[in-house]
Design an enzyme around this catalytic site. Structure first.
Site, short mmCIF file in Angstrom:
data_model
loop_
_atom_site.label_atom_id
_atom_site.label_comp_id
_atom_site.label_asym_id
_atom_site.label_seq_id
_atom_site.Cartn_x
_atom_site.Cartn_y
_atom_site.Cartn_z
N ASP A 176 0.83 -1.21 0.00
CA ASP A 176 0.00 0.00 0.00
C ASP A 176 0.86 1.26 0.00
O ASP A 176 2.00 1.25 0.46
CB ASP A 176 -0.91 -0.01 1.24
CG ASP A 176 -2.08 0.95 1.09
OD1 ASP A 176 -2.40 1.32 -0.06
OD2 ASP A 176 -2.66 1.33 2.11
N ASN A 210 -10.88 -2.11 -5.99
CA ASN A 210 -10.06 -1.12 -6.71
C ASN A 210 -10.66 -0.68 -8.06
O ASN A 210 -10.23 0.32 -8.63
CB ASN A 210 -8.63 -1.63 -6.92
CG ASN A 210 -7.80 -1.63 -5.65
OD1 ASN A 210 -6.92 -2.47 -5.45
ND2 ASN A 210 -8.04 -0.67 -4.75
C1 IPE Z 1 -5.53 -2.64 -0.62
O1 IPE Z 1 -5.15 -1.32 -0.69
C2 IPE Z 1 -5.50 -3.26 -1.98
C3 IPE Z 1 -4.19 -3.47 -2.57
C4 IPE Z 1 -3.05 -3.23 -1.98
C5 IPE Z 1 -4.19 -4.02 -3.90
P1 IPE Z 1 -6.23 -0.14 -0.84
O2 IPE Z 1 -5.46 1.12 -0.88
O3 IPE Z 1 -7.11 -0.43 -1.99
O4 IPE Z 1 -7.07 -0.30 0.49
P2 IPE Z 1 -7.85 0.78 1.35
O5 IPE Z 1 -8.77 1.50 0.41
O6 IPE Z 1 -6.83 1.68 1.95
O7 IPE Z 1 -8.56 -0.02 2.39
C1 IPE Z 2 -1.32 0.28 -3.45
O1 IPE Z 2 -1.13 1.65 -3.47
C2 IPE Z 2 -1.55 -0.30 -4.83
C3 IPE Z 2 -2.95 -0.61 -5.14
C4 IPE Z 2 -3.94 -0.58 -4.30
C5 IPE Z 2 -3.26 -0.98 -6.49
P1 IPE Z 2 -2.35 2.66 -3.52
O2 IPE Z 2 -2.70 2.89 -4.95
O3 IPE Z 2 -3.46 2.18 -2.66
O4 IPE Z 2 -1.70 3.97 -2.93
P2 IPE Z 2 -2.33 4.88 -1.78
O5 IPE Z 2 -2.67 3.99 -0.65
O6 IPE Z 2 -3.51 5.57 -2.38
O7 IPE Z 2 -1.22 5.83 -1.45
MG MG Z 3 -3.98 2.42 -0.74
#
Ligand code: IPE
Ligand code: IPE
Ligand code: MG
Length: 241
Positions: free
Chosen positions: A20, A68
């Site tokens: 994340d 996502n």
């Molecule tokens: C979890 O991260 C999903 C992945 C790492 C693919 P998100 O960024 O989507 O999760 P939330 O929204 O913070 O819970």
């Molecule tokens: C994790 O990084 C990757 C995916 C969830 C695909 P994020 O895209 O969630 O990045 P943040 O959490 O918004 O910084």
């Molecule tokens: Mg994230």
């Protein structure tokens, strides 16, 4: 300071990672969120290699959740293109490093060409005997359980309720045959599961780090493993002391 693997350190057989913070990491540097994803993809390759060298047997990473899809179309598209590229370029590396790849999640919703690249990668690495690398794409823990129940029904395993037990469901999950994670790592500060491996994480140790995924490295992995070594896994029982 470079983190060393000290002697006697117990290496978790299976590590799962919620990667994340790609977007926040990029924004902080005045770059578009997708730059964070590109950087994050490089880190995955490095960590897979590091984990393998340390003796980790299975690594499972969360790449794209069932939730996502609700992100802006441009970001979803960029992520899918990144995955496309990964499936194509990683084959040679996986062959060289003896890595066995399995994609978990509902693949039926992915574009046909991506599905085909995934199938190629899974097939061509299936007989590799090194680290098992699971990539979660369009993955949701609840969705996986629902699909497992459907699979069990299709296999005729739900007809006699007396015969339904945990192993029936276990064998119908996308992770069938893979031991549960010993350690879950989530980067970038959030302390939640976000629908990842709901069934399999029942007794995993959790490790949260404020570092964003693009800045995660071998030293961070060693720190997580070190923290894991200080945990007392009781599984609801008592330690005989
Ligand atoms: C979890 O991260 C999903 C992945 C790492 C693919 P998100 O960024 O989507 O999760 P939330 O929204 O913070 O819970
Ligand atoms: C994790 O990084 C990757 C995916 C969830 C695909 P994020 O895209 O969630 O990045 P943040 O959490 O918004 O910084
Ligand atoms: Mg994230």
């Amino acid at each position: 300071m470079k983190e060393e693997i000290r002697e006697g350190l117990k290496i978790p057989a299976h590590i799962a990672i919620i990667m994340d913070g790609n977007g926040r990491w990029a924004k902080k540097r005045g770059m578009p969120r997708t730059f964070g994803h590109t950087q994050g993809a490089k880190v995955v390759e490095q960590i897979l290699e590091d984990a393998d060298h340390m003796g980790v047997k299975y690594l499972t990473v969360y790449a794209f959740s069932t939730e996502n899809w609700s992100r802006p179309q441009t970001e979803v598209k960029a992520l899918m293109n990144l995955l496309r590229r990964y499936m194509k370029t990683s084959l040679a590396k996986c062959a060289k490093n003896n890595v066995r790849v399995r994609v978990i999640g509902d693949k039926s919703m992915l574009d046909k060409d991506l599905r085909e690249s995934i199938a190629d990668l899974e097939r061509d690495t299936a007989s590799n005997t090194g680290i098992g690398f699971q990539i979660a794409i369009n993955y949701g823990g609840r969705d996986e359980i629902v699909r497992a129940v459907r699979r069990a029904a299709a296999r005729g395993l739900l007809e006699d309720p007396e015969k339904i037990d945990e192993s029936v469901l276990d064998d119908c999950l996308d992770t069938a045959g893979i031991p549960d994670p010993d350690l879950l790592i989530r980067t970038c500060g959030e302390q939640r599961i976000s629908n990842f491996l709901l069934w399999q994480l029942a007794y995993s140790e959790m490790y949260f780090t404020p570092k964003a995924w693009p800045e995660f490295d071998r030293d961070e992995l060693v720190r997580a493993i070190d923290a894991y070594n200080h945990r007392e896994r009781r599984y609801g029982g008592l330690m005989d002391k």
